[in-house]
Design an enzyme around this catalytic site. Structure first.
Site, PDB file in Angstrom:
ATOM      1  N   GLU A  52      48.893  23.602  39.042  1.00 22.42           N
ATOM      2  CA  GLU A  52      49.546  24.627  39.871  1.00 22.42           C
ATOM      3  C   GLU A  52      51.051  24.645  39.643  1.00 22.42           C
ATOM      4  O   GLU A  52      51.662  25.710  39.629  1.00 22.42           O
ATOM      5  CB  GLU A  52      49.240  24.392  41.356  1.00 22.42           C
ATOM      6  CG  GLU A  52      47.830  24.754  41.762  1.00 22.42           C
ATOM      7  CD  GLU A  52      47.523  26.247  41.650  1.00 22.42           C
ATOM      8  OE1 GLU A  52      48.467  27.051  41.650  1.00 22.42           O
ATOM      9  OE2 GLU A  52      46.334  26.600  41.537  1.00 22.42           O
ATOM     10  N   CYS A 213      43.300  44.308  38.139  1.00 26.10           N
ATOM     11  CA  CYS A 213      44.374  44.983  38.875  1.00 26.10           C
ATOM     12  C   CYS A 213      45.725  44.556  38.291  1.00 26.10           C
ATOM     13  O   CYS A 213      46.548  43.943  38.950  1.00 26.10           O
ATOM     14  CB  CYS A 213      44.285  44.658  40.355  1.00 26.10           C
ATOM     15  SG  CYS A 213      45.343  45.703  41.353  1.00 26.10           S
ATOM     16  N   CYS A 220      41.083  50.509  37.207  1.00 33.18           N
ATOM     17  CA  CYS A 220      40.422  50.887  38.461  1.00 33.18           C
ATOM     18  C   CYS A 220      38.967  51.312  38.235  1.00 33.18           C
ATOM     19  O   CYS A 220      38.125  51.138  39.111  1.00 33.18           O
ATOM     20  CB  CYS A 220      41.190  52.018  39.142  1.00 33.18           C
ATOM     21  SG  CYS A 220      42.884  51.547  39.530  1.00 33.18           S
ATOM     22  N   CYS A 223      36.889  48.358  38.721  1.00 32.97           N
ATOM     23  CA  CYS A 223      37.282  47.460  39.814  1.00 32.97           C
ATOM     24  C   CYS A 223      36.263  47.485  40.947  1.00 32.97           C
ATOM     25  O   CYS A 223      35.890  48.563  41.427  1.00 32.97           O
ATOM     26  CB  CYS A 223      38.660  47.861  40.347  1.00 32.97           C
ATOM     27  SG  CYS A 223      39.168  46.813  41.722  1.00 32.97           S
ATOM     28  N   CYS A 229      40.249  50.582  48.388  1.00 32.49           N
ATOM     29  CA  CYS A 229      41.629  50.553  47.904  1.00 32.49           C
ATOM     30  C   CYS A 229      42.337  51.882  48.154  1.00 32.49           C
ATOM     31  O   CYS A 229      42.051  52.891  47.492  1.00 32.49           O
ATOM     32  CB  CYS A 229      41.618  50.228  46.412  1.00 32.49           C
ATOM     33  SG  CYS A 229      43.263  50.214  45.706  1.00 32.49           S
TER      34      CYS A 229
END
Ligand code: SF4
Length: 383
Positions: A52, A213, A220, A223, A229
């Site tokens: 991370e 995205c 899209c 998606c 959305c």
């Protein structure tokens, strides 16, 4: 959009999408046997934490080989805590933002104090509270949330760049990220509440942001969140988020001298601990002043910072290097030591090294480029 009504739909859709399309092969997110963990199963917080921190400002595909190399050198918290800082910086070399490596090293000492050497081998002894992680240097709320959800499968929200973009588009907010921070945190918190697998849900958000995205050309048409959305239903998604005013990035010319002595060794200096990239090594030089030629810059900087006089030779290379807030144009000349005893007037240490030993020292990325070019030049000279 009513968040509570949409929450269950979004959770369900994203978890399903993740099971078919998600990046469930990321090496630090696998269990000891090399498989994606079961719901609720703990995986190594050490390996997640390192990954991370590496992922802050850096892409996954760049991080993977660094993470694998790191795990061979420092396979657990004790090994990292006992390591010399120069060794830590050397392992980090090339990843940039070197303060992250130093903070990892500092944090390893704090974690050992908190957990204890013996117990650090057991995932269950590691902290699971956001505040405990945030108290470590270099760990923000989103990184802490990601570590806890990934390692322990607990419902801690995240808000990295990918997640911010998806959430902003889902609600079609016409505010900048900065103006919207609290709202987006609240959205991320609501979404992860009582989800079946927080680890997979957060990973699904990150994967959707990275793969579907995307910033410039969101896909899209494929998606899974189309029907929830608002940016897709009512507007053009690329208009979200609202962009902040672009900052003009200044460019600065930097003269660098590769100073050889009579034994054909090169002069390098170690940056002050208090400076950015403190502890890293570099070739001497500095910023060009107006009215100066680059050769004059190199002579002046080396006299001011090292106290020696040099003879400037031919130009080896010039290149631009981008940092987060500035662009530097490096112009590098081969030089010969002429007179004076080198003194570390603006650094913590100086060293004469033979060119083939340069890879033993941690250098920032721009200097690594210089070293590679120097080696090519020396090989050519030898022929
Ligand atoms: Fe992003 Fe388009 Fe999906 Fe909306 S529909 S979340 S804008 S990819």
């Amino acid at each position: 959009m009513n968040l509570n009504d949409s929450k269950k739909d979004i959770q369900h859709i994203l978890l399903e999408w993740f099971s078919d399309n998600g990046r469930n092969w990321i090496p630090w997110k696998l269990n000891r046997d090399g498989f994606p963990p079961a719901v609720g199963e703990c995986i190594s917080p050490y390996q997640i934490w390192i990954a991370e921190v590496m992922l802050q400002q850096t892409q996954l595909k760049v991080v993977i080989p660094y993470w694998e190399k790191w795990m061979k050198t420092f396979p657990d918290l004790c090994e990292l805590e006992e390591a010399d800082e120069q060794e830590v910086l050397l392992q980090w070399q090339g990843l940039g933002y070197y303060s992250r490596a130093k903070r990892l090293h500092q944090s390893s000492k704090l974690l050992i104090k908190l957990i204890g050497k013996e117990k650090s081998q057991y995932s269950s002894s590691w902290p699971i509270e956001i505040d405990q992680w945030i108290s470590l240097p270099g760990i923000g709320r989103s990184t802490a949330g990601s570590i806890i959800s990934s390692a322990f499968d607990l419902p801690t929200p995240i808000l990295d760049g990918n997640v911010k973009r998806i959430l902003t588009r889902l609600i079609a907010s016409n505010r900048t990220y900065r103006q919207n921070t609290e709202k987006l945190w609240a959205f991320s918190t609501v979404l992860i509440h009582s989800v079946d697998s927080p680890r997979n849900f957060n990973q699904a958000l990150m994967d959707l942001g990275a793969m579907v995205c995307t910033n410039q050309k969101p896909k899209c048409s494929i998606c899974p969140l189309q029907n929830c959305c608002l940016a897709y239903i009512k507007y053009d998604p690329v208009d979200f988020p609202k962009k902040s005013m672009k900052k003009i990035i200044p460019i600065q010319q930097i003269g660098i001298g590769l100073v050889f002595n009579k034994e054909r060794k090169l002069l390098i200096d170690q940056r002050l601990e208090s400076s950015s990239m403190g502890g890293m090594w570099e070739f001497p030089g500095g910023k060009k002043e107006p009215q100066e030629s680059i050769e004059q810059t190199i002579e002046r900087e080396i006299r001011e910072e090292i106290g020696i006089d040099i003879i400037i030779g031919e130009k080896l290379l010039s290149f631009e290097h981008m940092y987060s807030h500035k662009k530097l144009h490096f112009i590098v000349h081969l030089c010969e030591w002429k007179s004076g005893k080198p003194k570390p007037l603006a650094s913590q240490k100086l060293c004469w090294v033979s060119p083939d030993r340069l890879y033993d020292y941690p250098f920032p990325a721009a200097n690594t480029r210089i070293i590679n070019e120097l080696h090519k030049f020396l090989r050519f000279e030898d022929k």
